[in-house]
Design a protein around this motif. Structure first.
Motif, mmCIF file in Angstrom:
data_model
loop_
_atom_site.group_PDB
_atom_site.id
_atom_site.type_symbol
_atom_site.label_atom_id
_atom_site.label_comp_id
_atom_site.label_asym_id
_atom_site.label_seq_id
_atom_site.Cartn_x
_atom_site.Cartn_y
_atom_site.Cartn_z
ATOM 1 N N LEU A 356 0.844 -1.185 0.000
ATOM 2 C CA LEU A 356 0.000 0.000 0.000
ATOM 3 C C LEU A 356 0.882 1.238 0.000
ATOM 4 O O LEU A 356 2.013 1.216 0.495
ATOM 5 N N LEU A 357 0.373 2.332 -0.555
ATOM 6 C CA LEU A 357 1.202 3.531 -0.696
ATOM 7 C C LEU A 357 1.578 4.143 0.651
ATOM 8 O O LEU A 357 2.596 4.823 0.757
ATOM 9 N N GLY A 358 0.775 3.894 1.683
ATOM 10 C CA GLY A 358 1.159 4.352 3.013
ATOM 11 C C GLY A 358 2.432 3.671 3.474
ATOM 12 O O GLY A 358 3.323 4.309 4.054
ATOM 13 N N GLU A 359 2.543 2.367 3.195
ATOM 14 C CA GLU A 359 3.763 1.624 3.538
ATOM 15 C C GLU A 359 4.926 2.103 2.684
ATOM 16 O O GLU A 359 6.066 2.227 3.171
ATOM 17 N N VAL A 360 4.654 2.391 1.415
ATOM 18 C CA VAL A 360 5.703 2.907 0.524
ATOM 19 C C VAL A 360 6.238 4.236 1.052
ATOM 20 O O VAL A 360 7.451 4.453 1.113
ATOM 21 N N GLN A 361 5.339 5.117 1.443
ATOM 22 C CA GLN A 361 5.762 6.413 1.981
ATOM 23 C C GLN A 361 6.645 6.258 3.210
ATOM 24 O O GLN A 361 7.666 6.950 3.345
ATOM 25 N N SER A 362 6.266 5.354 4.093
ATOM 26 C CA SER A 362 7.034 5.155 5.331
ATOM 27 C C SER A 362 8.454 4.690 5.021
ATOM 28 O O SER A 362 9.435 5.226 5.564
ATOM 29 N N LYS A 363 8.581 3.706 4.139
ATOM 30 C CA LYS A 363 9.911 3.194 3.790
ATOM 31 C C LYS A 363 10.718 4.225 3.018
ATOM 32 O O LYS A 363 11.933 4.357 3.218
ATOM 33 N N LEU A 364 10.033 4.960 2.129
ATOM 34 C CA LEU A 364 10.728 5.975 1.342
ATOM 35 C C LEU A 364 11.204 7.123 2.220
ATOM 36 O O LEU A 364 12.253 7.712 1.970
ATOM 37 N N GLN A 365 10.457 7.432 3.255
ATOM 38 C CA GLN A 365 10.861 8.478 4.194
ATOM 39 C C GLN A 365 12.174 8.097 4.874
ATOM 40 O O GLN A 365 13.064 8.943 5.053
ATOM 41 N N ASP A 366 12.318 6.824 5.250
ATOM 42 C CA ASP A 366 13.571 6.365 5.861
ATOM 43 C C ASP A 366 14.731 6.473 4.879
ATOM 44 O O ASP A 366 15.838 6.890 5.252
ATOM 45 N N ILE A 367 14.476 6.114 3.616
ATOM 46 C CA ILE A 367 15.525 6.195 2.587
ATOM 47 C C ILE A 367 15.934 7.651 2.380
ATOM 48 O O ILE A 367 17.133 7.975 2.277
#
Length: 394
Positions: A356-367
């Motif tokens: 889900l894009l919420g999970e994508v955002q969370s991981k991308l924020q860490d990157i």
């Protein structure tokens, strides 16, 4: 009387009581064959099941005969809503709103050309409708289909509430004298003016943390569209525009549709198209797939085609390869494990396997955070070139 007395009395009949019933039942049980009993019970079950199945099948056939005509009629009405009534209503809305804007604000003054697409040209406009520094997208629809598509783009863009990650539509005007006498009328869509698109920014050597920030903005914008039940269906570098602070906004809702009204048509840009698009059955996860491809470019830092796609001779060859599981290659040292695993999960072959894009955002924020910390530790920062060497503003 003597005659009756001479006759011997009948045998006393058996007394039917509980004890007698118990003895008879026990005798019957003792005389039963186990295999015959099992076969008899199974036969009775089978007969009952067959009767129940036949009754169920008969009921289904009756329901089908009763409702099949209604279902066909409902599907026909649904198709008319999607292909006839909705585009017609959107076109009427476009024409009426454009007439109102024309009466209130007049015809926008087109200045220099700042962009060009497949069906239109983008011009700068100094002021219109009380807004300064606008962009005017002029489109000359060649036929009714393109008129309908443009009207639907106008409808969805106009109906979306103002959002920081979506390019705002200011108004519209229909120019019946566009390009000289005898030419088809042009629809002028007036939008907020942006600085450049993500494709141009990457070519201008935009640094990784800033590119990742734009990717985060895109994910936020797509999540917002999905929350409204809309699917963009054409997420790519050139459909992401940047403002003067290099923050991203999504534009070009020409292929955008409510998920409930998608007809299964094959639309999009070939390298960003998920494999299920070719089957005609898909959902909003196609935007997640396209975002994964966009993230590949963001992390790669260039706009060259992935080698796996560059080797394809044509679109059909490309689509066949994608359906077989071909994806962009991993680049080293540009892709660390976190970014590579994230983009791989986004372009998974099975839609249900994509995050889900919420999970994508969370991981991308860490990157993004790690990339920014790394640059700061190395004493770097956004180069002056990234803020001054821009293409024509959009």
């Amino acid at each position: 009387m003597q005659f009756f007395q001479s006759i011997k009395p009948f045998k006393t009949p058996t007394r039917v009581d509980t004890e007698w019933k118990r003895k008879v039942a026990q005798t019957m049980i003792n005389n039963l064959d186990e295999s015959k009993l099992a076969k008899s019970i199974c036969s009775q079950f089978r007969a009952r099941l067959n009767n129940s199945h036949e009754s169920f099948s008969t009921s289904l056939r009756q329901l089908e005969q009763k409702h099949s005509g209604r279902l066909e009629k409902t599907e026909e009405q649904r198709m008319k809503v999607r292909k006839v009534y909705a585009p017609r209503l959107a076109r009427l809305a476009l024409e009426s709103t454009s007439l109102r804007d024309m009466v209130l604000y007049g015809m926008p003054k087109l200045e220099r050309e700042i962009g060009r697409g497949q069906y239109g040209v983008v011009y700068s406009c100094r002021s219109w409708g009380g807004v300064t520094h606008c962009a005017v997208k002029s489109v000359v629809p060649p036929d009714d289909k393109h008129w309908n598509d443009l009207a639907m783009e106008f409808h969805y863009t106009r109906s979306i509430a103002e959002h920081d990650r979506i390019v705002a539509l200011i108004g519209s005007v229909i120019d019946h004298g566009y390009g000289g006498m005898g030419c088809s009328p042009a629809v002028l869509l007036l939008m907020e003016r942006m600085q450049r698109d993500l494709h141009t920014a990457i070519k201008a050597n935009m640094e990784l943390p800033e590119r990742l920030q734009v990717a985060l903005d895109v994910a936020e914008g797509v999540r917002y569209l999905h929350s409204l039940g809309l699917v963009h269906r054409d997420i790519k570098l050139k459909n992401v525009l940047l403002d003067k602070h290099d923050r991203g906004k999504i534009t070009d809702l020409g292929f955008c549709k409510p998920e409930a009204m998608m007809s299964g048509s094959i639309v999009g840009t070939p390298i960003h198209m998920a494999p299920e698009l070719f089957s005609g059955k898909y959902d909003n996860s196609v935007d997640t797939y396209a975002f994964g491809i966009l993230l590949w470019y963001v992390c790669a830092g260039h706009v060259k085609l992935p080698q796996a796609f560059e080797q394809c001779a044509n679109k059909d060859h490309l689509w066949t390869s994608v359906k077989k599981g071909v994806r962009p290659e991993r680049l080293r040292p540009q892709f660390d494990d976190a970014s590579w695993n994230l983009m791989k999960s986004c372009w998974a072959g099975e839609p249900c396997e994509r995050p889900l894009l919420g999970e994508v955002q969370s991981k991308l924020q860490d990157i993004y955070t790690k990339a920014k910390v790394k640059r700061d530790a190395e004493g770097g920062g956004p180069t002056q070139q990234n803020h001054t060497c821009r293409s024509d503003t959009l």
